[in-house]
Motif scaffolding. Structure first.
Motif, short mmCIF file in Angstrom:
data_model
loop_
_atom_site.label_atom_id
_atom_site.label_comp_id
_atom_site.label_asym_id
_atom_site.label_seq_id
_atom_site.Cartn_x
_atom_site.Cartn_y
_atom_site.Cartn_z
N ALA A 11 5.10 4.92 37.07
CA ALA A 11 5.85 5.97 36.37
C ALA A 11 6.67 6.75 37.37
CB ALA A 11 4.90 6.90 35.62
N VAL A 12 7.71 7.40 36.86
CA VAL A 12 8.58 8.19 37.73
C VAL A 12 9.13 9.37 36.94
CG1 VAL A 12 10.61 6.78 37.19
CG2 VAL A 12 10.54 8.08 39.33
N ILE A 13 9.38 10.45 37.66
CA ILE A 13 10.02 11.62 37.07
C ILE A 13 11.16 12.05 38.00
CG2 ILE A 13 8.35 13.22 38.14
CD1 ILE A 13 8.67 14.95 35.56
N ASN A 14 12.32 12.29 37.42
CA ASN A 14 13.45 12.67 38.27
C ASN A 14 13.62 14.18 38.32
OD1 ASN A 14 14.82 13.42 35.92
ND2 ASN A 14 16.09 11.58 35.87
N ARG A 15 14.65 14.60 39.02
CA ARG A 15 14.84 16.03 39.25
C ARG A 15 15.19 16.79 37.98
NH1 ARG A 15 18.17 14.52 44.62
NH2 ARG A 15 18.43 12.68 43.32
N GLY A 16 15.67 16.06 36.99
CA GLY A 16 15.96 16.67 35.69
C GLY A 16 14.83 16.54 34.70
N SER A 17 13.67 16.07 35.19
CA SER A 17 12.47 15.85 34.37
C SER A 17 12.58 14.66 33.44
CB SER A 17 12.09 17.12 33.59
OG SER A 17 11.74 18.15 34.49
N GLY A 18 13.56 13.80 33.67
CA GLY A 18 13.57 12.54 32.96
C GLY A 18 12.44 11.66 33.47
N THR A 19 11.89 10.85 32.60
CA THR A 19 10.75 10.02 32.97
C THR A 19 10.99 8.57 32.58
OG1 THR A 19 9.61 10.47 30.87
CG2 THR A 19 9.11 11.93 32.74
N TYR A 20 10.24 7.71 33.26
CA TYR A 20 10.32 6.27 32.96
C TYR A 20 8.98 5.66 33.32
CZ TYR A 20 11.91 1.43 33.01
OH TYR A 20 12.04 0.10 32.76
N TYR A 21 8.54 4.70 32.49
CA TYR A 21 7.23 4.10 32.68
C TYR A 21 7.32 2.58 32.66
CZ TYR A 21 5.76 8.78 31.24
OH TYR A 21 5.60 10.14 31.13
N THR A 22 6.40 1.96 33.34
CA THR A 22 6.28 0.54 33.18
C THR A 22 5.72 0.26 31.80
OG1 THR A 22 5.53 -1.48 34.28
CG2 THR A 22 3.92 0.31 34.09
N ASP A 23 6.06 -0.89 31.25
CA ASP A 23 5.72 -1.17 29.85
C ASP A 23 4.23 -1.07 29.56
OD1 ASP A 23 8.28 -3.72 29.20
OD2 ASP A 23 8.35 -1.53 29.18
N SER A 24 3.41 -1.49 30.50
CA SER A 24 1.97 -1.58 30.23
C SER A 24 1.30 -0.21 30.08
CB SER A 24 1.28 -2.36 31.34
OG SER A 24 1.40 -1.70 32.59
N VAL A 25 1.97 0.86 30.48
CA VAL A 25 1.35 2.18 30.38
C VAL A 25 2.08 3.09 29.39
CG1 VAL A 25 0.60 1.97 32.78
CG2 VAL A 25 2.60 3.38 32.24
N LYS A 26 3.18 2.63 28.83
CA LYS A 26 3.93 3.46 27.88
C LYS A 26 3.04 3.85 26.70
CE LYS A 26 8.59 1.77 28.83
NZ LYS A 26 9.73 0.97 28.33
N GLY A 27 3.09 5.13 26.35
CA GLY A 27 2.27 5.63 25.25
C GLY A 27 0.87 6.02 25.67
N ARG A 28 0.46 5.66 26.87
CA ARG A 28 -0.88 6.02 27.36
C ARG A 28 -0.82 6.98 28.55
NH1 ARG A 28 -4.08 2.30 29.57
NH2 ARG A 28 -2.39 0.98 30.35
N PHE A 29 0.17 6.82 29.40
CA PHE A 29 0.29 7.64 30.61
C PHE A 29 1.44 8.62 30.44
CE2 PHE A 29 -1.56 4.50 33.99
CZ PHE A 29 -2.69 4.31 33.20
#
Length: 123
Positions: A48-66
């Motif tokens: 997972a990652v969070i950018n300076r604007g608080s945008g986030t992105y997750y790998t598919d296997s953890v989406k909805g859980r992390f």
């Protein structure tokens, strides 16, 4: 610069854990902050990652859980992990860098790394 990851442990499948990454020598809101993990016998992978604007992105296997979040007041980045599965067992690392958003999944784009915290999920 120091990143210290903590909060790992041994839990059962379905349980939750909250990892934290405490930063010193840098301000987390000024960096792209990522979580990666490495399971035994496998290469380190993006989580997972969070950018300076608080945008986030997750790998598919953890989406909805992390959920990744940032606490600017405490200068920490957190990873809330729910519905844990045995496949989530790994050493979890936090990292800081300034990658382009399209490359934020790539560990090569990060400058600073924490020491890792072990997460073990039993079935």
């Amino acid at each position: 610069v120091q990143l210290q990851a903590f909060g790992g442990g041994l839990v059962q499948a379905g349980d939750s854990l909250r990892l934290s990454c405490a930063a010193s020598g840098l301000t987390v809101r000024s960096y792209v902050m990522g979580w990666f993990r490495q399971a035994p016998g496998k290469e380190r992978e993006f989580v997972a990652v969070i950018n300076r604007g608080s945008g986030t992105y997750y790998t598919d296997s953890v989406k909805g859980r992390f959920t990744i979040s940032r606490d600017n007041a405490k200068n920490t980045v957190n990873l809330q992990m729910n519905s844990l599965e045995p496949a989530d067992t790994a050493v979890y690392y936090c990292a800081a860098g300034t990658p382009a958003w399209s490359a934020a999944y790539s560990e090569r784009m990060y400058y600073y790394w924490g020491q890792g915290t072990q997460v073990t999920v039993s079935s």
